[in-house]
Design an enzyme around this catalytic site. Structure first.
Site, PDB file in Angstrom:
ATOM      1  N   ASP A  81       0.832  -1.200   0.000  1.00  0.00           N
ATOM      2  CA  ASP A  81       0.000   0.000   0.000  1.00  0.00           C
ATOM      3  C   ASP A  81       0.864   1.246   0.000  1.00  0.00           C
ATOM      4  O   ASP A  81       2.063   1.186   0.167  1.00  0.00           O
ATOM      5  CB  ASP A  81      -0.824   0.047   1.290  1.00  0.00           C
ATOM      6  CG  ASP A  81      -1.995  -0.889   1.258  1.00  0.00           C
ATOM      7  OD1 ASP A  81      -2.331  -1.373   0.178  1.00  0.00           O
ATOM      8  OD2 ASP A  81      -2.581  -1.122   2.337  1.00  0.00           O
ATOM      9  N   LYS A  90      -3.276   3.327  -3.507  1.00  0.00           N
ATOM     10  CA  LYS A  90      -4.344   4.052  -4.199  1.00  0.00           C
ATOM     11  C   LYS A  90      -4.082   5.542  -4.062  1.00  0.00           C
ATOM     12  O   LYS A  90      -4.374   6.142  -3.048  1.00  0.00           O
ATOM     13  CB  LYS A  90      -5.698   3.684  -3.602  1.00  0.00           C
ATOM     14  CG  LYS A  90      -6.068   2.251  -3.862  1.00  0.00           C
ATOM     15  CD  LYS A  90      -7.435   1.930  -3.273  1.00  0.00           C
ATOM     16  CE  LYS A  90      -7.637   0.428  -3.172  1.00  0.00           C
ATOM     17  NZ  LYS A  90      -8.155   0.003  -1.891  1.00  0.00           N
ATOM     18  N   MET A 121      -9.550   8.063   8.703  1.00  0.00           N
ATOM     19  CA  MET A 121     -10.001   8.581   7.410  1.00  0.00           C
ATOM     20  C   MET A 121     -11.080   9.647   7.590  1.00  0.00           C
ATOM     21  O   MET A 121     -12.013   9.740   6.791  1.00  0.00           O
ATOM     22  CB  MET A 121     -10.563   7.439   6.529  1.00  0.00           C
ATOM     23  CG  MET A 121      -9.515   6.396   6.175  1.00  0.00           C
ATOM     24  SD  MET A 121     -10.183   5.012   5.238  1.00  0.00           S
ATOM     25  CE  MET A 121     -10.927   4.031   6.533  1.00  0.00           C
TER      26      MET A 121
HETATM   27  N1  SAH Z   1      -5.373  -0.648   8.466  1.00  0.00           N
HETATM   28  C1  SAH Z   1      -4.916   0.656   8.919  1.00  0.00           C
HETATM   29  C2  SAH Z   1      -5.946   1.726   8.661  1.00  0.00           C
HETATM   30  C3  SAH Z   1      -6.247   1.948   7.190  1.00  0.00           C
HETATM   31  S1  SAH Z   1      -7.278   3.328   6.932  1.00  0.00           S
HETATM   32  C4  SAH Z   1      -4.552   0.570  10.392  1.00  0.00           C
HETATM   33  O1  SAH Z   1      -4.872  -0.416  11.078  1.00  0.00           O
HETATM   34  O2  SAH Z   1      -3.903   1.498  10.869  1.00  0.00           O
HETATM   35  C5  SAH Z   1      -6.108   4.632   6.703  1.00  0.00           C
HETATM   36  C6  SAH Z   1      -6.268   5.631   7.807  1.00  0.00           C
HETATM   37  O3  SAH Z   1      -5.536   5.221   8.952  1.00  0.00           O
HETATM   38  C7  SAH Z   1      -5.723   7.013   7.498  1.00  0.00           C
HETATM   39  O4  SAH Z   1      -6.636   7.768   6.750  1.00  0.00           O
HETATM   40  C8  SAH Z   1      -5.556   7.571   8.901  1.00  0.00           C
HETATM   41  O5  SAH Z   1      -6.797   7.937   9.469  1.00  0.00           O
HETATM   42  C9  SAH Z   1      -5.065   6.353   9.642  1.00  0.00           C
HETATM   43  N2  SAH Z   1      -3.605   6.291   9.691  1.00  0.00           N
HETATM   44  C10 SAH Z   1      -2.795   5.436   9.056  1.00  0.00           C
HETATM   45  N3  SAH Z   1      -1.504   5.631   9.393  1.00  0.00           N
HETATM   46  C11 SAH Z   1      -1.508   6.659  10.289  1.00  0.00           C
HETATM   47  C12 SAH Z   1      -0.502   7.324  11.034  1.00  0.00           C
HETATM   48  N4  SAH Z   1       0.797   7.006  10.938  1.00  0.00           N
HETATM   49  N5  SAH Z   1      -0.868   8.333  11.869  1.00  0.00           N
HETATM   50  C13 SAH Z   1      -2.162   8.682  11.996  1.00  0.00           C
HETATM   51  N6  SAH Z   1      -3.156   8.078  11.325  1.00  0.00           N
HETATM   52  C14 SAH Z   1      -2.839   7.083  10.489  1.00  0.00           C
END
Ligand code: SAH
Length: 249
Positions: A33, A55, A173
């Protein structure tokens, strides 16, 4: 061979699991990803094929095509690591990929990861639950907005119900719809002074944190990826402090 759906963790490469690192080290193919720590790709052998299916907004790769790619790669008999941000089964569409592999008869295994839903708040000094402060945490996507707003999707989270459960809300998100989300929670009775923290790129050296209240959420100007924490724990900051800077009392 097996397709491994591996959680990459929230961004700090040190937060990949030992099992994930081992699998990456013997991968023939890595399908990843956009939101993964780039250093993680260095763990794969130089000979591994690395496929970026991130994406990019505006140039979406359809989930269906990713599913098909995983099935095709899984059938080659090579060791395939599908590296997904955070935990594969927390808003990562990992469940759909697992279903597609199962339907095609391709063996797979899920290797859980550290989800940003908990790790990003932690990196900002916020425990998502805290004795005497918050006895529950709900992780919700803000991607669908609220059903009432333009661009909101029917079937979006029931913000009115979430407003009354109390405890901690962690919104992933959610930045695009942050104003509408705050409005929906306020309309349902959550107080305007409810502490809010927004954590951008938590656990990485690009981390930025904004503290505000529910009334101030709409005005927070941080880009994605960001995690929004709503509830009394968002006022906590439990970092261990180092020695005071020179000149400080
Ligand atoms: N599967 C992932 C989430 C995917 S959705 C998980 O478990 O973390 C993607 C969202 O995750 C982003 O839009 C944001 O809201 C959050 N996100 C991912 N990485 C992040 C980070 N390092 N710091 C803050 N939010 C994060």
């Amino acid at each position: 061979m097996t397709v491994y759906l591996v959680g990459a963790g929230p961004g700090d490469p040190g937060l990949l699991t030992v099992r994930g690192a081992g699998l990456l080290g013997s991968a023939d193919v890595v399908v990843h990803d956009r939101l993964i720590g780039r250093e993680l790709l260095d763990l794969a052998p130089a000979s591994a094929s690395v496929i970026d299916v991130g994406k990019v907004p505006g140039q979406p790769i359809r989930q269906h095509d990713i599913n098909r790619l995983l099935v095709e790669q899984g059938r080659t008999g090579r060791l395939v690591v599908r590296l997904k941000g955070g935990d594969p089964f927390v808003f990562g569409r990992g469940g759909e990929e697992a279903e597609a592999l199962a339907a095609a008869g391709v063996r797979f295994e899920v290797v859980p990861g550290v989800t940003s839903a908990f790790a990003a708040p932690a990196a900002a000094g916020i425990p998502v639950t805290h004795r005497g402060v918050s006895a529950s945490v709900t992780v919700v996507t803000g991607h669908a907005g609220t059903p009432q707003e333009p661009g909101g999707v029917p079937g979006a989270a029931d913000w009115a119900a979430l407003a009354v459960t109390g405890g901690t809300l962690v919104v992933l998100m959610g930045m695009a719809h942050r104003g509408a989300i705050a409005e929906a929670l306020l309309a349902a009775g959550r107080s305007a002074g409810t502490p809010v923290a927004v954590v951008h790129w938590g656990t990485t050296d690009r981390q930025r944190v904004v503290r505000t209240s529910l009334a101030g959420l709409a005005a927070v100007d941080l880009p994605a990826p960001a995690t929004i924490v709503i509830g009394p724990v968002a006022a906590l900051d439990v970092h261990v402090r180092g020695t005071a800077p020179t000149g400080a009392p």
